[in-house]
Scaffold this motif. Structure first.
Motif, PDB file in Angstrom:
ATOM      1  N   VAL B 335      -1.219 -93.471 -19.371  1.00  0.00           N
ATOM      2  CA  VAL B 335      -0.884 -92.494 -20.449  1.00  0.00           C
ATOM      3  C   VAL B 335      -2.057 -91.558 -20.718  1.00  0.00           C
ATOM      4  CG1 VAL B 335      -1.228 -92.709 -23.077  1.00  0.00           C
ATOM      5  CG2 VAL B 335       0.263 -94.250 -21.603  1.00  0.00           C
ATOM      6  N   VAL B 336      -3.528 -91.733 -20.386  1.00  0.00           N
ATOM      7  CA  VAL B 336      -4.449 -90.776 -20.463  1.00  0.00           C
ATOM      8  C   VAL B 336      -4.162 -89.570 -19.628  1.00  0.00           C
ATOM      9  CG1 VAL B 336      -6.877 -90.505 -20.014  1.00  0.00           C
ATOM     10  CG2 VAL B 336      -6.146 -92.334 -21.217  1.00  0.00           C
ATOM     11  N   ILE B 337      -3.802 -90.013 -18.164  1.00  0.00           N
ATOM     12  CA  ILE B 337      -3.392 -88.916 -17.447  1.00  0.00           C
ATOM     13  C   ILE B 337      -2.232 -87.773 -17.774  1.00  0.00           C
ATOM     14  CG2 ILE B 337      -2.455 -88.318 -14.951  1.00  0.00           C
ATOM     15  CD1 ILE B 337      -3.713 -90.969 -14.173  1.00  0.00           C
ATOM     16  N   TYR B 338      -1.201 -88.480 -18.523  1.00  0.00           N
ATOM     17  CA  TYR B 338      -0.179 -87.560 -19.003  1.00  0.00           C
ATOM     18  C   TYR B 338      -0.841 -86.840 -20.012  1.00  0.00           C
ATOM     19  CZ  TYR B 338       2.999 -91.331 -17.639  1.00  0.00           C
ATOM     20  OH  TYR B 338       3.370 -92.595 -16.748  1.00  0.00           O
ATOM     21  N   PHE B 339      -1.666 -87.465 -20.799  1.00  0.00           N
ATOM     22  CA  PHE B 339      -2.147 -86.628 -22.011  1.00  0.00           C
ATOM     23  C   PHE B 339      -3.107 -85.668 -21.560  1.00  0.00           C
ATOM     24  CE2 PHE B 339      -4.847 -86.436 -25.657  1.00  0.00           C
ATOM     25  CZ  PHE B 339      -3.724 -86.187 -26.910  1.00  0.00           C
ATOM     26  N   ILE B 340      -3.871 -85.830 -20.579  1.00  0.00           N
ATOM     27  CA  ILE B 340      -4.838 -84.668 -20.019  1.00  0.00           C
ATOM     28  C   ILE B 340      -3.913 -83.620 -19.485  1.00  0.00           C
ATOM     29  CG2 ILE B 340      -6.346 -83.972 -18.776  1.00  0.00           C
ATOM     30  CD1 ILE B 340      -7.360 -86.808 -18.807  1.00  0.00           C
ATOM     31  N   ILE B 341      -3.017 -83.801 -18.528  1.00  0.00           N
ATOM     32  CA  ILE B 341      -1.957 -82.850 -18.106  1.00  0.00           C
ATOM     33  C   ILE B 341      -1.268 -81.929 -19.382  1.00  0.00           C
ATOM     34  CG2 ILE B 341       0.091 -82.449 -16.819  1.00  0.00           C
ATOM     35  CD1 ILE B 341      -0.588 -84.765 -15.058  1.00  0.00           C
ATOM     36  N   GLN B 342      -0.710 -82.691 -20.132  1.00  0.00           N
ATOM     37  CA  GLN B 342       0.210 -82.040 -21.167  1.00  0.00           C
ATOM     38  C   GLN B 342      -0.916 -80.987 -21.884  1.00  0.00           C
ATOM     39  OE1 GLN B 342       1.330 -83.843 -24.944  1.00  0.00           O
ATOM     40  NE2 GLN B 342       3.557 -83.345 -24.367  1.00  0.00           N
ATOM     41  N   LYS B 343      -2.078 -81.611 -22.346  1.00  0.00           N
ATOM     42  CA  LYS B 343      -3.048 -80.733 -23.429  1.00  0.00           C
ATOM     43  C   LYS B 343      -3.561 -79.522 -22.624  1.00  0.00           C
ATOM     44  CE  LYS B 343      -1.972 -82.164 -26.682  1.00  0.00           C
ATOM     45  NZ  LYS B 343      -1.826 -83.233 -27.943  1.00  0.00           N
ATOM     46  N   ARG B 344      -3.707 -80.011 -21.228  1.00  0.00           N
ATOM     47  CA  ARG B 344      -4.254 -78.704 -20.433  1.00  0.00           C
ATOM     48  C   ARG B 344      -3.288 -77.615 -20.212  1.00  0.00           C
ATOM     49  NH1 ARG B 344      -8.686 -79.440 -16.332  1.00  0.00           N
ATOM     50  NH2 ARG B 344     -10.113 -79.713 -18.018  1.00  0.00           N
ATOM     51  N   LEU B 345      -1.738 -77.901 -19.953  1.00  0.00           N
ATOM     52  CA  LEU B 345      -0.985 -76.918 -19.808  1.00  0.00           C
ATOM     53  C   LEU B 345      -0.587 -76.239 -21.035  1.00  0.00           C
ATOM     54  CD1 LEU B 345       1.068 -78.639 -17.079  1.00  0.00           C
ATOM     55  CD2 LEU B 345       0.098 -76.527 -16.808  1.00  0.00           C
ATOM     56  N   LEU B 346      -0.603 -76.943 -22.263  1.00  0.00           N
ATOM     57  CA  LEU B 346      -0.207 -76.506 -23.426  1.00  0.00           C
ATOM     58  C   LEU B 346      -1.291 -76.084 -24.245  1.00  0.00           C
ATOM     59  CD1 LEU B 346       2.900 -78.596 -24.188  1.00  0.00           C
ATOM     60  CD2 LEU B 346       2.775 -76.284 -23.091  1.00  0.00           C
ATOM     61  N   LYS B 347      -2.177 -75.475 -23.688  1.00  0.00           N
ATOM     62  CA  LYS B 347      -3.485 -75.303 -24.875  1.00  0.00           C
ATOM     63  C   LYS B 347      -3.433 -74.042 -25.111  1.00  0.00           C
ATOM     64  CE  LYS B 347      -6.693 -73.631 -21.213  1.00  0.00           C
ATOM     65  NZ  LYS B 347      -6.676 -74.120 -19.596  1.00  0.00           N
ATOM     66  N   GLY B 348      -4.551 -73.728 -26.297  1.00  0.00           N
ATOM     67  CA  GLY B 348      -4.562 -72.338 -26.645  1.00  0.00           C
ATOM     68  C   GLY B 348      -3.747 -72.342 -27.880  1.00  0.00           C
ATOM     69  N   LYS B 349      -3.686 -71.030 -28.634  1.00  0.00           N
ATOM     70  CA  LYS B 349      -2.906 -70.674 -29.698  1.00  0.00           C
ATOM     71  C   LYS B 349      -1.644 -70.708 -29.720  1.00  0.00           C
ATOM     72  CE  LYS B 349      -6.839 -69.983 -32.349  1.00  0.00           C
ATOM     73  NZ  LYS B 349      -7.232 -70.506 -33.530  1.00  0.00           N
ATOM     74  N   ILE B 350      -0.823 -71.117 -30.693  1.00  0.00           N
ATOM     75  CA  ILE B 350       0.844 -71.254 -30.306  1.00  0.00           C
ATOM     76  C   ILE B 350       1.076 -69.776 -30.377  1.00  0.00           C
ATOM     77  CG2 ILE B 350       2.854 -72.208 -31.451  1.00  0.00           C
ATOM     78  CD1 ILE B 350       1.566 -74.654 -31.571  1.00  0.00           C
ATOM     79  N   ASP B 351       0.955 -69.149 -31.336  1.00  0.00           N
ATOM     80  CA  ASP B 351       1.327 -67.620 -31.367  1.00  0.00           C
ATOM     81  C   ASP B 351       1.208 -66.942 -29.972  1.00  0.00           C
ATOM     82  OD1 ASP B 351      -0.923 -68.765 -32.920  1.00  0.00           O
ATOM     83  OD2 ASP B 351       0.020 -67.258 -34.546  1.00  0.00           O
ATOM     84  N   LYS B 352       0.177 -67.169 -29.135  1.00  0.00           N
ATOM     85  CA  LYS B 352      -0.001 -66.610 -28.070  1.00  0.00           C
ATOM     86  C   LYS B 352       0.809 -67.061 -26.712  1.00  0.00           C
ATOM     87  CE  LYS B 352      -3.942 -64.128 -28.965  1.00  0.00           C
ATOM     88  NZ  LYS B 352      -5.215 -64.672 -29.387  1.00  0.00           N
ATOM     89  N   MET B 353       1.581 -68.324 -27.127  1.00  0.00           N
ATOM     90  CA  MET B 353       1.775 -68.977 -25.909  1.00  0.00           C
ATOM     91  C   MET B 353       3.209 -68.508 -25.371  1.00  0.00           C
ATOM     92  SD  MET B 353       1.916 -72.827 -26.105  1.00  0.00           S
ATOM     93  CE  MET B 353       0.340 -73.587 -26.597  1.00  0.00           C
ATOM     94  N   ASP B 354       3.522 -68.415 -24.093  1.00  0.00           N
ATOM     95  CA  ASP B 354       4.693 -67.767 -23.514  1.00  0.00           C
ATOM     96  C   ASP B 354       5.533 -69.108 -23.035  1.00  0.00           C
ATOM     97  OD1 ASP B 354       6.628 -66.368 -22.549  1.00  0.00           O
ATOM     98  OD2 ASP B 354       5.399 -65.511 -20.928  1.00  0.00           O
ATOM     99  N   TYR B 355       6.258 -69.515 -23.969  1.00  0.00           N
ATOM    100  CA  TYR B 355       7.189 -70.947 -23.489  1.00  0.00           C
ATOM    101  C   TYR B 355       8.332 -70.377 -23.289  1.00  0.00           C
ATOM    102  CZ  TYR B 355       6.886 -71.089 -28.544  1.00  0.00           C
ATOM    103  OH  TYR B 355       7.038 -70.826 -30.042  1.00  0.00           O
ATOM    104  N   GLY B 356       8.906 -69.150 -23.520  1.00  0.00           N
ATOM    105  CA  GLY B 356      10.365 -68.805 -22.846  1.00  0.00           C
ATOM    106  C   GLY B 356      11.246 -69.723 -23.621  1.00  0.00           C
ATOM    107  N   HIS B 357      10.967 -69.730 -24.898  1.00  0.00           N
ATOM    108  CA  HIS B 357      12.294 -70.944 -25.284  1.00  0.00           C
ATOM    109  C   HIS B 357      13.108 -69.986 -26.615  1.00  0.00           C
ATOM    110  CE1 HIS B 357      14.261 -74.214 -26.452  1.00  0.00           C
ATOM    111  NE2 HIS B 357      13.792 -74.509 -27.648  1.00  0.00           N
TER     112      HIS B 357
END
Ligand code: HDD
Ligand code: HEM
Ligand code: HEM
Lengths: 440, 357
Positions: B335-357
Motif C-alpha cells: 500500500v505504501v508503494i502504491y501511495f508513493i507512486i500515485q502521489k508522485r505522478l499526480l502531484k502539483g496543483k490541480i489547475d495545471k494538471m494535464d490529465y486529458g479528461h
C-alpha cells in the motif's frame, strides 16, 4: 423479524452485484484493447480502451458506493454472525481490502488521469493492475462465500465462536476454485454482451460504425469463449460440488421431489407444486442427471423426500426457477454467440440486422443470469448461514428491531432507485457521445 | 498481537481521517466559501480526484476490525445501527455529488450536486465527531434497566437521541450535548484541514481569504477544545487518568497542541504544505489522544454491571491474529508503494494538471 434483514441484504447485494460483474469483465476487455494498441499502434484500439474506460469509471463508482454498505451490513444486521465467524471470514474480507481494493483504486485514478503523464507502456500497466485488483477482489469475496457454503479450516469453541485453525484451507477449499472461475467467466459474458451490443447499436445507427465493428467483433469472440466456459467445465463442476456437499439444495434446485430407484431424470420444464410435492407439466429426460453428475447412468440421486423439512431450503420454487433460468439463459447465450461468430467468420455479421438487434436486446439477460445464479447459491444455502453449522436465524443482530430495519430498507430502496436512474442517464450519455479520439 | 492490531487499525483509521478528512473539509469550504464557478469546479476536483482511493482506508479499517475484534465490530455496528446506516447514505450522496457534478454543463444540475457534496461532507464530519464522542463517553452495555441486562453483556442499542439530550441520563442517545460538541469540533477541524488542502492543491481565487478563515477557525477550535476538556471531566471523571499513569502517552495530545498552536501562525507561513502538515497533526493528535485516554478499553460501559469492551475481551484467537500479522506486513508495504507512486505522478496543483479528461 429476520425477514427484513434478509430482504435488505438480498436487495442491497443484488444492486451491488450489478456493477462489479461488469467491472471485472470489462477490465479484461479494456486490457485487451490497450494491448492490441501497444502491438499494432492502430488508433482505433486506443479509442476503444478509452471509451470503455469511461463506462468502467461510472460503473466503478457505483460498485464502490454500493459495496461499502455490504461490508457494514455484516456488523449492523448480522451482528451475531459477525461475532461468531469474524475470526474466519474477517480474514478474507480484510485481505480483500488490503490486496485488491487498494490496488484497484490507486491504479484506476492513474489509468484515468495518467495517459499523458506516463506514456503508453505504463498506461497499459496501470490498466493491467486495475484488472488484477478487480479479479483479486472477486477471489477474496468468493473465498468468503465458499467458506459459508462449505466451511473448512475452523474450530468451534465452547462459547460457540468459530476460530481459524488452518489458514491455507480457506484458499484450498474445494468449493472455491470452481465457484471463482464460473463467476469470473460469467462476468466476462456480461461485459462481452455490453461491448458487442454497443457495437451493434453503432452499426445499426450507422454512426461510429468503424468502432462499432471492432466492438462487435471483440464482444462476440469474448462472448462465445466465455459462454462456453461458463457452461463447461465450470458450471458442470459447480453442480457436482453442490450434489456432493449440499445434497438437499441439489435436490431442490433440480426439482427432484421423489428419489428414483435407479438413475435420476433431468428436468427441462415444469413448475414445482409445493402442496402435492411434485412438478406440474413436467418435461424430463430419464437418467441424464445421474450421468451428468456422476458419469453413471443408473446412479441414485437423493430427492427431497430423503431430507427433513428443517434441512431443506425454505424457498424451493425460487431456488428451482432461479437455477433453470440461469441454465436456460446460458444455453441461449451459447446459441446466439455461436451464430454471431459464424457470421463473423463469413465476414457478414455487420449486415445481418436481425442478429444485431438480438444481440442488442439481450444485454439485460447476462445480468439476470448472474443474479439468478447467485440466488441459487444463496437460497440453496438456506436455512443455514454457515452450511450445516449456523442457522440464518441465529446470525441476526439481537438488538436491532424490525421497525428500524424496515426503515433502512425503504431508505436503501429509494436511494438506489435514484442511483440507478443517474447511472442509466450517464451511461446513456457516454454511449451517445461515442468514442472520440481525445484532442490533446 | 491484540496490541499490534489495535495500533494498526488506529493508524489506518487515522490515515482515513487525514485523507478523506480533507475531502470532507473541502466539501465544507466549498459549501460556504466557493462562489465563482471556476473555484467551485477546481475545489470539487481537489476532492474528486482522490475520494475513492481515500475511502478504501475506511473499507480496510472495517475489514481489519471485523477480523481482529469481531465482538467489538458486532457490538458497535449493531448498537449504532441508525447513525451508521445514515453515514452510509451520506457517503453515497457525497460520492455521487463529486462524480456527477461535471457530467453535464447545466447550472441547475451542477448546483444540486454541489449542494449534495457540501452538505453531506458537513454532516459526515459531524457524524464522525459524534461517533468519537460516543466512544469516549461510553454506552449502556447490555442495555441495563433497573439493574438487569436486557441483552448479552456486550450488546446494546442506542436511539438517535434521548429526550434529555444529556450524556448523564440513564439511557443517553447517540446525539447529546457532549457528543454534539465533539461533532462540532470535528467539523471545525476538518474545515481547517480542507482549507489547507485547497491551498496546497489549487490556485483558487479564494486562497488568500482562506488564510483568514483558517486563523479564525483555529481560534474557535481552541475555545472548543478547552471547553470540551472541561465537560469531559463531568461526563467521565477518570478521563485523564491514563495520561497520569502512563506519562509517555502525552505525546499524542502534544501532537494535537503543536498542530493547533502552529495554525495560529498561518498568516506568517509561506509554504502551503506546512499548513497542511499542521492540520494533519491536529487530526492525528485528536484521534490518538482520545483512544489513548481509554486504552485498553475501546468502548466504556456506563453501567456497573457489564464490564467495558477492551481490546483483550473482544479479540479473536491468537492463531488468526498471528497469521494475519504476516499478510498485513506485506499488505502495508504494498500500500505504501502504491501511495508513493500515485502521489508522485499526480502531484502539483490541480489547475495545471494535464490529465486529458
Ligand atoms: C452469465 C451468467 C451465468 C450463466 C450463463 C450460468 N451461470 Fe451458473 N452461476 C453464475 C452465473 C451463470 C454465477 C452468478 O456466477 C454463480 C453464483 C455463484 C457462483 O459462484 O457463480 C453461479 C452458480 C452456479 C452454481 C452453484 C450454485 C450453488 O452454489 O449452490 C451451479 C451449480 C451453476 N452455476 C451451474 C450452471 C450451469 C450448469 C450452467 C449452464 C449453462 C450455468 N451455471 C450458467
Ligand atoms: C453478488 C452476488 C450475490 C447475490 C445476488 C446474493 C443474493 C442473496 C440473497 C437473495 C440472499 C437472501 C437469501 C434468502 O433470503 O433466503 C442473500 C443472503 C445473504 N448472502 Fe448473499 N448474495 C451474493 C453474494 C454473497 C456473498 C459473496 C456473500 C458473502 C461474502 C453473501 C452473504 C450473504 C449473507 C450473509 C446473507 C444473509 C443471510 C441470509 O438470508 O442468507 N452473499 N444473498
Ligand atoms: C459475488 C459477489 C461480489 C463480487 C464479485 C464483488 C466484487 C467487487 C468488486 C470487483 C468491487 C470493486 C468495485 C467495482 O469494481 O465495482 C467491489 C466493491 C466493493 N464490494 Fe463487492 N463484490 C461482491 C459482493 C460483495 C459483498 C458480499 C460485500 C460485503 C462484504 C462486498 C463489499 C464491497 C465493498 C466494501 C466494495 C467497495 C470497495 C472500494 O472501496 O473500492 N462485495 N466488489
Amino acid at each position: 423479524m429476520i425477514f427484513y434483514d434478509r430482504l435488505q441484504f438480498a436487495f442491497t447485494i443484488t444492486f451491488h452485484y450489478i456493477f462489479p460483474q461488469l467491472t471485472m469483465g470489462l477490465s479484461l476487455i479494456i486490457v485487451f484493447f490497450k494491448w492490441k494498441f501497444l502491438k499494432t499502434k492502430i488508433q482505433k484500439y486506443n479509442d476503444a480502451a478509452l471509451f470503455f474506460m469511461k463506462i468502467f469509471a461510472i460503473n466503478f463508482t457505483m460498485g464502490v458506493v454500493t459495496g461499502i454498505p455490504m461490508e457494514f451490513q455484516f456488523g449492523t444486521n448480522w451482528a451475531k454472525f459477525s461475532e461468531l465467524t469474524g475470526g474466519i471470514i474477517g480474514q478474507t474480507l480484510a485481505m480483500e481490502g488490503m490486496f485488491s481494493f487498494f490496488l484497484e483504486s490507486s491504479f484506476l485514478a492513474l489509468f484515468i488521469f495518467g495517459e499523458k503523464l506516463m506514456g503508453q507502456k505504463l498506461h497499459f500497466l496501470t490498466g493491467f493492475l486495475v484488472f488484477l485488483g478487480s479479479w483479486a477482489s472477486g477471489w477474496f469475496i468468493l473465498a468468503t462465500n465458499a467458506w459459508m457454503q462449505h466451511p473448512v479450516g475452523y474450530e468451534i469453541l465452547d462459547n460457540g465462536k468459530f476460530v481459524l485453525e488452518n489458514f491455507s484451507e480457506l484458499f484450498t477449499n474445494p468449493w472455491l476454485l470452481p465457484a471463482f472461475l464460473h463467476n469470473q467467466f460469467a462476468s466476462v459474458v456480461t461485459s462481452a454482451f455490453v461491448v458487442a451490443s454497443i457495437g451493434a447499436f453503432y452499426i445499426l445507427r450507422n454512426k461510429y460504425s468503424e468502432h462499432g465493428k471492432l466492438f462487435l467483433k471483440t464482444g462476440v469472440i469474448f462472448g462465445l469463449v466465455s459462454s462456453l466456459l461458463v457452461a463447461f467445465p465450470t458450471g458442470d463442476w459447480n453442480a457436482k460440488n453442490v450434489a456432493k456437499f449440499q445434497p438437499a439444495s441439489f435436490a431442490a434446485m433440480e426439482g427432484i421431489f421423489e428419489t428414483e430407484h435407479a438413475g435420476a431424470e433431468i428436468v427441462l420444464i415444469g413448475q414445482p407444486n409445493m402442496v402435492e410435492k411434485k412438478l406440474d407439466n413436467k418435461i424430463a429426460v430419464p437418467n441424464i442427471l445421474s450421468f451428468l453428475t456422476y458419469q453413471d447412468w443408473s446412479r441414485q440421486i437423493p430427492g427431497m423426500d430423503q431430507f427433513k423439512k428443517e434441512e431443506l431450503p425454505d424457498n424451493i420454487p425460487a431456488l428451482y426457477y432461479s437455477y433453470h433460468i440461469m441454465v436456460g439463459l446460458g444455453t441461449i447465450f451459447i446459441g446466439v454467440m455461436f451464430l454471431a461468430a459464424f457470421q463473423l467468420w463469413k465476414r457478414k455479421l455487420h449486415t445481418v440486422k436481425p442478429l444485431l438487434w438480438t444481440i442488442m436486446f439481450l444485454v439485460p439477460f447476462p445480468y439476470i443470469a448472474n443474479l439468478t445464479g447467485w440466488y441459487v447459491a444463496e437460497l440453496g444455502r438456506q436455512p443455514y448461514l454457515v452450511y450445516g453449522l449456523l442457522k440464518t436465524s441465529e446470525g441476526v443482530s439481537p438488538t436491532v428491531s424490525s421497525g428500524n430495519t424496515l426503515f433502512t430498507l425503504l431508505g436503501f430502496v429509494a436511494l438506489y432507485m435514484l442511483l440507478g436512474l443517474l447511472f442509466l442517464i450517464l451511461v446513456g450519455k457516454t454511449i451517445h457521445q461515442g468514442p472520440k479520439p481525445l484532442k490533446h | 498481537m491484540e496490541l499490534f492490531w489495535f495500533i494498526l487499525i488506529a493508524l489506518v483509521l487515522a490515515i482515513f481521517f487525514v485523507l478523506d478528512g480533507y475531502d470532507f473539509g473541502t466539501g465544507i469550504i466549498h459549501l460556504f466559501f466557493a462562489k465563482k464557478e471556476k473555484d467551485k469546479k477546481v475545489i470539487a476536483k481537489a476532492a474528486g480526484l482522490f475520494w475513492d482511493s481515500n475511502e478504501v482506508w475506511l473499507v480496510a479499517a472495517g475489514g481489519m476490525l471485523f477480523m481482529a475484534f469481531p465482538t467489538f465490530y458486532a457490538s458497535v455496528f449493531s448498537g449504532f445501527y441508525l447513525p451508521l446506516i445514515i453515514v452510509l447514505w451520506l457517503i453515497i450522496f457525497r460520492a455521487i455529488g463529486l462524480e456527477f457534478r461535471s457530467q453535464f454543463n447545466n447550472e441547475m444540475w451542477t448546483s444540486i450536486w454541489d449542494k449534495s457534496f457540501g452538505v453531506s461532507s458537513l454532516l459526515l464530519a459531524l457524524f464522525f465527531g459524534i461517533a468519537l464522542g460516543n466512544i469516549v463517553r461510553g454506552v449502556n452495555l447490555g442495555s441495563v434497566e433497573n439493574g438487569k441486562s436486557l441483552h448479552e453483556a456486550h450488546y446494546f442499542f442506542l436511539p438517535l437521541w434521548d429526550s434529555s439530550f444529556s450524556p448523564l441520563s440513564e439511557t443517553p442517545g447517540v446525539i447529546d450535548w457532549f457528543t454534539l460538541i465533539i461533532g462540532i469540533i470535528a467539523v471545525v477541524t476538518l474545515a481547517i484541514h480542507g482549507a489547507t488542502w485547497i491551498r496546497l492543491k489549487t490556485e483558487a481565487s479564494i486562497n488568500k481569504k482562506l488564510k483568514t478563515v483558517i486563523f479564525n477557525l483555529t481560534i474557535v477550535l481552541i475555545v472548543l477544545t478547552v471547553f470540551s476538556i472541561i465537560v469531559w471531566q463531568i461526563v467521565n471523571p477518570n478521563s485523564l487518568n491514563n495520561f497520569v499513569e502512563r506519562p509517555y502517552l502525552i505525546v499524542f495530545p502534544l501532537l494535537y497542541l503543536i498542530g493547533l498552536f502552529g495554525l495560529l501562525f498561518i498568516k506568517k507561513i509561506k509554504k502551503d504544505n506546512h499548513g497542511f502538515i499542521l492540520s494533519t497533526l491536529l487530526i492525528i493528535g485528536g484521534i490518538t489522544s482520545s483512544l489513548a485516554s481509554l486504552f485498553p478499553v475501546i468502548l466504556p460501559s456506563t453501567n456497573t454491571i457489564n464490564e467495558s469492551l477492551t481490546i483483550y475481551n473482544t479479540a479473536t484467537e491468537n492463531y488468526g491474529l498471528s497469521i494475519a500479522f504476516n499478510w498485513a506486513i506485506v499488505g502495508v508495504i504494498l500500500v505504501v508503494i502504491y501511495f508513493i507512486i500515485q502521489k508522485r505522478l499526480l502531484k502539483g496543483k490541480i489547475d495545471k494538471m494535464d490529465y486529458g479528461h
